[in-house]
Design a protein around this motif. Structure first.
Motif: not given
Length: 217
Positions: A15-16, A127-133, A141-147
């Motif tokens: 998604e955009p 916010p949590v440790r969120m990462t978006y590519v 294209r990708a995302f991940m979340a860490y506590p």
């Protein structure tokens, strides 16, 4: 629970990326400013905290590698821009690193909500440790979340960007733990005819018709 308490869904793959205009340590930035470049957008809970400090130092260490991939870095927390500036100066003084990528001052939390970075079970405000590519077409294209207690592996983020760019460039997939220079995977056959061709192809590498490796060079 009121409507204002409901957090938006995390942006989905393909998604955009949600649009934004934000105050940062390098002035006002918008999503459109990164058009044509890849972007790693990451959130951290708070300035002047130990895990977040370790992450910014680590991100600074891979900044050059990401830039060589045509990928920018952009951090975010709900701290003020003045706190960000003081923290960056402290990190540069105490750790001897240069933090030359911008940090968003999302003091209202609006951008964190829009990107699904706030998770009330972890913290009601931070916010949590969120990462978006986000790719050069500004698609997620990708995302991940860490506590909040666990720092990210920034080397994995570099690997992820590299793998996605390899997929785009060569129309392939990458196996578990793939690293640049290693064989990639041919897309799985989608018809019986394609499967038969894969099974009998001269010089085909791999243990079976559905698992074929190839080189990208």
């Amino acid at each position: 629970m009121t409507a204002s308490d409901v957090l938006p869904a995390t942006p989905r793959l393909g998604e955009p990326a949600p649009d934004f205009e934000a105050e940062t340590t390098q002035g006002i930035l918008r999503l459109e400013d990164f058009q044509g470049s890849w972007l790693v957008l990451f959130s951290h809970p708070a300035d002047f905290t130990p895990v977040c400090a370790s992450e910014l130092v680590a991100f600074a260490g891979v900044r050059g590698k990401l830039k060589s991939l045509g990928c920018e870095l952009l951090g975010l927390s709900v701290d003020s821009v003045f706190s960000h500036i003081a923290w960056v100066r402290s990190l540069e003084d105490k750790f001897g690193v240069t933090i030359d990528f911008p940090l968003i001052a999302d003091v209202t939390g609006e951008m964190a909500r829009r990107y699904g970075m706030r998770m009330s079970a972890e913290s009601p405000n931070e916010p949590v440790r969120m990462t978006y590519v986000i790719d050069d077409r500004q698609v997620v294209r990708a995302f991940m979340a860490y506590p909040m207690t666990t720092g990210r592996d920034v080397g994995e983020i570099v690997r992820l960007v590299t793998a996605l760019q390899t997929t785009d460039a060569h129309g392939v997939a990458t196996p578990a733990g793939w690293k640049p220079g290693e064989p990639v995977l041919a897309p799985p056959p989608r018809t019986q005819a394609m499967a038969a061709e894969r099974a009998t192809a001269v010089g085909a590498a791999g243990p079976d018709w559905y698992y074929r490796t190839k080189e990208t060079s």
